[in-house]
Motif scaffolding. Structure first.
Motif, PDB file in Angstrom:
ATOM      1  N   ALA A  12       0.831  -1.212   0.000  1.00 28.13           N
ATOM      2  CA  ALA A  12       0.000   0.000   0.000  1.00 28.13           C
ATOM      3  C   ALA A  12       0.863   1.258   0.000  1.00 28.13           C
ATOM      4  O   ALA A  12       0.649   2.176  -0.802  1.00 28.13           O
ATOM      5  CB  ALA A  12      -0.933  -0.008   1.214  1.00 28.13           C
ATOM      6  N   ASP A  31       9.574   3.581   6.952  1.00 26.39           N
ATOM      7  CA  ASP A  31       9.234   2.204   7.343  1.00 26.39           C
ATOM      8  C   ASP A  31      10.206   1.743   8.425  1.00 26.39           C
ATOM      9  O   ASP A  31      11.377   2.097   8.409  1.00 26.39           O
ATOM     10  CB  ASP A  31       9.309   1.259   6.143  1.00 26.39           C
ATOM     11  N   ASP A  32       9.687   0.935   9.344  1.00 22.92           N
ATOM     12  CA  ASP A  32      10.544   0.533  10.459  1.00 22.92           C
ATOM     13  C   ASP A  32      11.396  -0.706  10.156  1.00 22.92           C
ATOM     14  O   ASP A  32      12.201  -1.117  10.980  1.00 22.92           O
ATOM     15  CB  ASP A  32       9.714   0.325  11.737  1.00 22.92           C
ATOM     16  N   GLN A  39       4.877  -6.959   4.514  1.00 22.71           N
ATOM     17  CA  GLN A  39       4.721  -8.399   4.755  1.00 22.71           C
ATOM     18  C   GLN A  39       4.723  -9.187   3.452  1.00 22.71           C
ATOM     19  O   GLN A  39       5.304 -10.253   3.360  1.00 22.71           O
ATOM     20  CB  GLN A  39       3.405  -8.683   5.502  1.00 22.71           C
ATOM     21  N   VAL A  83       7.639   5.438  13.257  1.00 24.72           N
ATOM     22  CA  VAL A  83       6.776   6.579  13.585  1.00 24.72           C
ATOM     23  C   VAL A  83       6.161   6.323  14.962  1.00 24.72           C
ATOM     24  O   VAL A  83       5.469   5.330  15.172  1.00 24.72           O
ATOM     25  CB  VAL A  83       5.676   6.776  12.514  1.00 24.72           C
ATOM     26  N   GLN A 136       5.317 -17.752   7.186  1.00 22.78           N
ATOM     27  CA  GLN A 136       5.666 -17.224   5.863  1.00 22.78           C
ATOM     28  C   GLN A 136       6.943 -16.382   5.936  1.00 22.78           C
ATOM     29  O   GLN A 136       7.846 -16.523   5.119  1.00 22.78           O
ATOM     30  CB  GLN A 136       4.521 -16.332   5.348  1.00 22.78           C
ATOM     31  N   LYS A 140      10.312 -16.831   3.910  1.00 23.65           N
ATOM     32  CA  LYS A 140      10.615 -15.855   2.860  1.00 23.65           C
ATOM     33  C   LYS A 140      11.842 -15.013   3.177  1.00 23.65           C
ATOM     34  O   LYS A 140      12.685 -14.778   2.323  1.00 23.65           O
ATOM     35  CB  LYS A 140       9.425 -14.894   2.683  1.00 23.65           C
ATOM     36  N   ASP A 304      -3.978  -2.792   4.514  1.00 27.01           N
ATOM     37  CA  ASP A 304      -4.366  -3.657   5.625  1.00 27.01           C
ATOM     38  C   ASP A 304      -4.624  -2.910   6.927  1.00 27.01           C
ATOM     39  O   ASP A 304      -5.237  -3.459   7.831  1.00 27.01           O
ATOM     40  CB  ASP A 304      -3.262  -4.700   5.870  1.00 27.01           C
ATOM     41  N   SER A 314      -4.145  -3.633  -1.387  1.00 26.78           N
ATOM     42  CA  SER A 314      -3.270  -2.589  -0.842  1.00 26.78           C
ATOM     43  C   SER A 314      -2.634  -1.781  -1.959  1.00 26.78           C
ATOM     44  O   SER A 314      -2.556  -0.556  -1.883  1.00 26.78           O
ATOM     45  CB  SER A 314      -2.174  -3.227   0.022  1.00 26.78           C
TER      46      SER A 314
HETATM   47  C1  LIG Z   1       2.955 -11.478   9.582  1.00 23.98           C
HETATM   48  C2  LIG Z   1       2.228 -11.410   8.254  1.00 23.98           C
HETATM   49  C3  LIG Z   1       2.719 -12.117   7.149  1.00 23.98           C
HETATM   50  C4  LIG Z   1       2.048 -12.072   5.923  1.00 23.98           C
HETATM   51  N1  LIG Z   1       2.525 -12.807   4.889  1.00 23.98           N
HETATM   52  C5  LIG Z   1       1.864 -12.783   3.699  1.00 23.98           C
HETATM   53  C6  LIG Z   1       2.309 -13.565   2.602  1.00 23.98           C
HETATM   54  O1  LIG Z   1       3.345 -14.226   2.686  1.00 23.98           O
HETATM   55  N2  LIG Z   1       1.597 -13.532   1.450  1.00 23.98           N
HETATM   56  C7  LIG Z   1       0.457 -12.778   1.330  1.00 23.98           C
HETATM   57  O2  LIG Z   1      -0.176 -12.793   0.270  1.00 23.98           O
HETATM   58  N3  LIG Z   1       0.013 -12.017   2.358  1.00 23.98           N
HETATM   59  C8  LIG Z   1       0.675 -12.004   3.532  1.00 23.98           C
HETATM   60  N4  LIG Z   1       0.216 -11.252   4.579  1.00 23.98           N
HETATM   61  C9  LIG Z   1      -0.944 -10.393   4.356  1.00 23.98           C
HETATM   62  C10 LIG Z   1      -0.395  -8.982   4.092  1.00 23.98           C
HETATM   63  O3  LIG Z   1      -0.769  -8.246   5.223  1.00 23.98           O
HETATM   64  C11 LIG Z   1      -0.903  -8.271   2.838  1.00 23.98           C
HETATM   65  O4  LIG Z   1      -1.051  -9.098   1.781  1.00 23.98           O
HETATM   66  C12 LIG Z   1      -0.026  -7.080   2.392  1.00 23.98           C
HETATM   67  O5  LIG Z   1       1.325  -7.189   2.730  1.00 23.98           O
HETATM   68  C13 LIG Z   1      -0.592  -5.842   3.024  1.00 23.98           C
HETATM   69  O6  LIG Z   1       0.096  -4.728   2.533  1.00 23.98           O
HETATM   70  P1  LIG Z   1       0.114  -3.352   3.341  1.00 23.98           P
HETATM   71  O7  LIG Z   1       1.018  -2.453   2.598  1.00 23.98           O
HETATM   72  O8  LIG Z   1      -1.273  -2.903   3.586  1.00 23.98           O
HETATM   73  O9  LIG Z   1       0.752  -3.696   4.762  1.00 23.98           O
HETATM   74  P2  LIG Z   1       2.154  -4.351   5.132  1.00 23.98           P
HETATM   75  O10 LIG Z   1       2.664  -5.194   4.058  1.00 23.98           O
HETATM   76  O11 LIG Z   1       1.943  -4.973   6.475  1.00 23.98           O
HETATM   77  O12 LIG Z   1       3.128  -3.092   5.293  1.00 23.98           O
HETATM   78  C14 LIG Z   1       3.054  -2.201   6.388  1.00 23.98           C
HETATM   79  C15 LIG Z   1       4.434  -1.662   6.669  1.00 23.98           C
HETATM   80  O13 LIG Z   1       4.332  -0.583   7.614  1.00 23.98           O
HETATM   81  C16 LIG Z   1       5.367  -0.696   8.549  1.00 23.98           C
HETATM   82  N5  LIG Z   1       4.962   0.005   9.772  1.00 23.98           N
HETATM   83  C17 LIG Z   1       3.897  -0.264  10.574  1.00 23.98           C
HETATM   84  N6  LIG Z   1       3.840   0.614  11.597  1.00 23.98           N
HETATM   85  C18 LIG Z   1       4.889   1.446  11.445  1.00 23.98           C
HETATM   86  C19 LIG Z   1       5.376   2.549  12.197  1.00 23.98           C
HETATM   87  N7  LIG Z   1       4.750   2.967  13.323  1.00 23.98           N
HETATM   88  N8  LIG Z   1       6.490   3.185  11.770  1.00 23.98           N
HETATM   89  C20 LIG Z   1       7.130   2.773  10.640  1.00 23.98           C
HETATM   90  N9  LIG Z   1       6.721   1.724   9.880  1.00 23.98           N
HETATM   91  C21 LIG Z   1       5.611   1.078  10.281  1.00 23.98           C
HETATM   92  C22 LIG Z   1       5.535  -2.211   8.717  1.00 23.98           C
HETATM   93  O14 LIG Z   1       6.796  -2.565   9.246  1.00 23.98           O
HETATM   94  C23 LIG Z   1       5.367  -2.698   7.290  1.00 23.98           C
HETATM   95  O15 LIG Z   1       6.598  -2.731   6.605  1.00 23.98           O
HETATM   96  C24 LIG Z   1       0.874 -11.284   5.806  1.00 23.98           C
HETATM   97  C25 LIG Z   1       0.399 -10.567   6.920  1.00 23.98           C
HETATM   98  C26 LIG Z   1       1.075 -10.618   8.119  1.00 23.98           C
HETATM   99  C27 LIG Z   1       0.529  -9.845   9.307  1.00 23.98           C
END
Ligand SMILES: Cc1cc2nc3c(=O)[nH]c(=O)nc-3n(C[C@H](O)[C@H](O)[C@H](O)COP(=O)(O)OP(=O)(O)OC[C@H]3O[C@@H](n4cnc5c(N)ncnc54)[C@H](O)[C@@H]3O)c2cc1C
Length: 458
Positions: A12, A31-32, A39, A83, A136, A140, A304, A314
Motif C-alpha cells: 500500500a 518504514d521501520d 509483509q 513513527v 511465511q 521468505k 491492511d 493494498s
Molecule cells: C505477519 C504477516 C505475514 C504475511 N505474509 C503474507 C504472505 O506471505 N503472502 C500474502 O499474500 N500475504 C501475507 N500477509 C498479508 C499482508 O498483510 C498483505 O497481503 C499485504 O502485505 C498488506 O500490505 P500493506 O502495505 O497494507 O501492509 P504491510 O505489508 O503490512 O506493510 C506495512 C508496513 O508498515 C510498517 N509500519 C507499521 N507501523 C509502522 C510505524 N509505526 N512506523 C514505521 N513503519 C511502520 C511495517 O513494518 C510494514 O513494513 C501477511 C500478513 C502478516 C501480518
C-alpha cells in the motif's frame, strides 16, 4: 515540509509513494524495517530451503521497479525509522538512527499494515506455536523452515498459503484443521468470479493439499499442546453438534495458527481519526471517504491498516489515495482523472470478490468454554484467564479498571496481541456486544524507544 509523507513501505505504502512521486509531488516514505516491501514482499532472495527449491520466494520484480522509481523521483526513503506519533496537524514524531526527528506533511498516507490475530487456546504460548504469517516470514525472509511435522489451525487464505509454502519447502503437513466447515453459496461463488485469477490461485492451493493427501479436518479445535520447552504434539477435539466429541493426538513439532488479521489502527487513532466497527470481519478500522481520506483532513489510510484484504487491494488503495491527492492539488490532467476512475472500478470489483472470501472464511471467535483457567491471555504480562475472571467477578466494568487490577495489555506490545481477547471477555462479562468496547487511543510512544533517544528530543 513534504507534499506527502507515507508511513509503511508495504504494497500500500509503496504504491502510494510511487504514484505520488510520479505525479511530481515531494514525497517521504518511512518504514521501520531494514528492507522495503512490508509483509507481502518480504523476500530476501531465498532460493532454497532445506535443499529444496523455493520458487515463490524469489525477490519480486515490483520491489526493483519501485526502488528505481523512488530514486529517480527523489523520494526520501527512511528505513529502520519508526513513527511514534502523528498529530492532527500531520506532524510525525519519528525514531531514526538513535534520535527523534519531527517531519510535517501537507498530506499523510498511513499504510501501517495489520498484525496476526490469534485467539488463545490452552498451550498457545509454547515455543513452536506460531502464526501463519510468521511462518511465511521465516521462510521468505530468513530461508528457515520452522518445523518438519506441522498442523495448520484456521480456515482462511493465509493458513492455506502457509500450508502450501511449508509443503513446497519440505515440511510434512499432518493436518489442516478448521473449527467449522464453510457454507458455500451460489451467490458467493458468483462474486468469486469477479477475480477468476485470484480464485484459481486459491484453488491450486487446495488442489496441492489434496495431491499431497493432507488431512482436512473440520469442527476440530486444539484443546491442549503437549510439551513444555517446545511443541511435541497437540490434542485436537472434534465438537460437532449432535455427535459425541472425539479426541485425537497429533505428533507434530510445529503448530501454525491464524484467526485473521487485525488492522494496525494506532497511528490513525493518535492522529484523531474516527474509528468504526467493521462488522463483516469484527475489527475496528479508520472511517474513510471514497478517496480513502479519514475524518481528519489530508490524513489518508490505505491497505491492511483499514481492513486486511491482501496485497492487491493494498496496491490499488495506495494508488487511489495518491492519485486523489494529486488531483486535489490541481495536478489533474484528463489522463490522471481517467486513471483514477479505472483504479476505483478495479477496486470495487475486488471488494465484491473480497466480500465472498470473507463470507466463506470460517471466523473463529473467543469462546471461553474451550479454554482452561490456566490459559494465558496476556503473554507479555503472563496473565491467565483465571486472573481475569477473578477481576471481572469483582465488578470490574471497564478496560482501565481491568488493566489496573491485572496488568493485562500493559506489557511490551501494549495490548496489540491480547487487547481484542480482553475486550471480548469484558464484553461477555458485562453483557454487551464486542463492538461497544472501542480500543482506547494508545499512549505515546507507540513503539518501544530507548530512553536516551527519547530524552534527546527535549
Ligand atoms: C505477519 C504477516 C505475514 C504475511 N505474509 C503474507 C504472505 O506471505 N503472502 C500474502 O499474500 N500475504 C501475507 N500477509 C498479508 C499482508 O498483510 C498483505 O497481503 C499485504 O502485505 C498488506 O500490505 P500493506 O502495505 O497494507 O501492509 P504491510 O505489508 O503490512 O506493510 C506495512 C508496513 O508498515 C510498517 N509500519 C507499521 N507501523 C509502522 C510505524 N509505526 N512506523 C514505521 N513503519 C511502520 C511495517 O513494518 C510494514 O513494513 C501477511 C500478513 C502478516 C501480518
Amino acid at each position: 515540509m513534504y507534499n506527502v509523507i507515507v508511513v509503511g513501505a508495504g504494497p500500500a505504502g509503496l504504491s502510494a509513494a510511487r504514484t505520488a512521486a510520479e505525479a511530481g509531488l515531494k514525497v517521504a516514505l518511512i518504514d521501520d524495517q531494514p528492507r522495503i516491501g512490508g509483509q507481502y514482499f518480504r523476500h530476501a532472495g531465498v532460493k532454497r530451503i532445506g535443499g529444496l527449491l523455493a520458487p515463490q520466494f524469489r525477490r519480486a520484480r515490483y520491489i526493483d521497479t519501485s526502488l528505481s522509481t523512488l530514486s529517480r523521483c527523489g523520494v526520501k526513503v527512511l528505513s529502520e525509522a519508526t513513527v511514534l506519533d502523528i498529530s492532527a496537524d500531520r506532524t510525525l514524531t519519528v525514531a531514526f538512527r538513535g534520535s527523534i526527528a519531527q517531519l510535517q506533511g501537507e498530506n499523510v498516507v498511513i499504510a501501517a499494515g495489520a498484525r496476526e490475530r490469534i485467539i488463545p487456546f490452552p498451550g498457545w504460548t509454547t515455543p513452536g506455536v506460531i502464526g501463519a504469517g510468521a511462518a511465511q516470514n521465516l521462510m521468505k525472509a530468513s530461508g528457515v523452515l520452522p518445523g518438519s511435522r506441522v498442523v495448520v489451525v484456521g480456515a482462511n487464505p493465509l493458513c492455506l498459503l502457509a500450508a502450501t509454502s511449508l509443503l513446497r519447502c519440505g515440511a510434512k503437513i499432518v493436518a489442516v484443521c478448521a473449527p467449522r466447515r464453510p457454507r458455500v453459496t451460489f451467490n458467493a461463488l458468483l462474486r468469486l468470479m469477479r477475480r477468476p485469477d485470484i480464485f484459481l490461485r486459491g484453488m491450486t492451493y487446495l488442489l496441492m493439499l489434496r495431491l499431497y493427501r493432507v488431512r482436512m479436518l473440520s469442527d476440530y479445535r486444539v484443546t491442549d499442546v503437549i510439551g513444555d520447552e517446545k511443541v511435541a504434539g497437540v490434542i485436537m477435539r472434534r465438537f460437532r453438534e449432535g455427535l459425541p466429541p472425539s479426541e485425537e493426538r497429533l505428533e507434530v513439532d510445529l503448530v501454525v495458527v491464524n484467526d485473521g488479521l487485525l488492522p494496525n489502527i494506532e497511528l490513525a487513532s493518535r492522529a484523531g481519526c474516527e474509528i468504526e466497527w467493521e462488522p463483516s470481519t469484527s475489527v475496528w478500522s479508520p472511517k474513510r471517504n471514497a478517496d480513502f481520506e479519514t475524518t481528519v483532513p489530508c490524513v489518508y489510510a490505505v491497505g491492511d491498516c483499514v481492513t486486511a484484504s491482501g496485497a492487491e487491494n493494498s496496491l490499488l488503495e495506495g494508488a487511489i489515495a495518491a492519485t486523489s491527492i494529486a488531483t486535489s492539488r490541481g495536478i489533474a490532467d484528463r489522463g490522471r482523472l481517467r486513471q483514477l476512475s479505472r483504479l476505483k472500478w478495479q477496486w470495487r470489483r475486488l471488494q465484491e470478490f473480497r466480500s465472498a472470501v470473507v463470507e466463506l472464511t470460517v471466523k473463529e471467535s473467543l469462546d471461553v468454554r474451550y479454554l482452561t483457567d490456566d490459559t494465558i491471555v496476556c503473554r507479555c504480562e503472563d496473565v491467565s484467564l483465571a486472573t481475569i475472571k477473578d477481576a471481572l467477578g469483582q465488578d470490574v466494568q471497564d478496560l482501565n479498571a481491568l488493566k489496573a487490577e491485572t496488568r493485562v495489555c500493559m506489557g511490551r506490545c501494549q495490548g496489540r496481541t491480547c487487547m481484542h481477547t480482553v475486550l471480548a471477555l469484558l464484553a461477555t462479562a458485562v453483557g454487551k456486544e464486542p463492538d461497544q468496547f472501542m480500543p482506547p487511543v494508545p499512549r505515546l510512544p507507540l513503539r518501544p524507544v530507548r530512553v536516551g533517544d527519547w530524552l534527546k528530543k527535549f
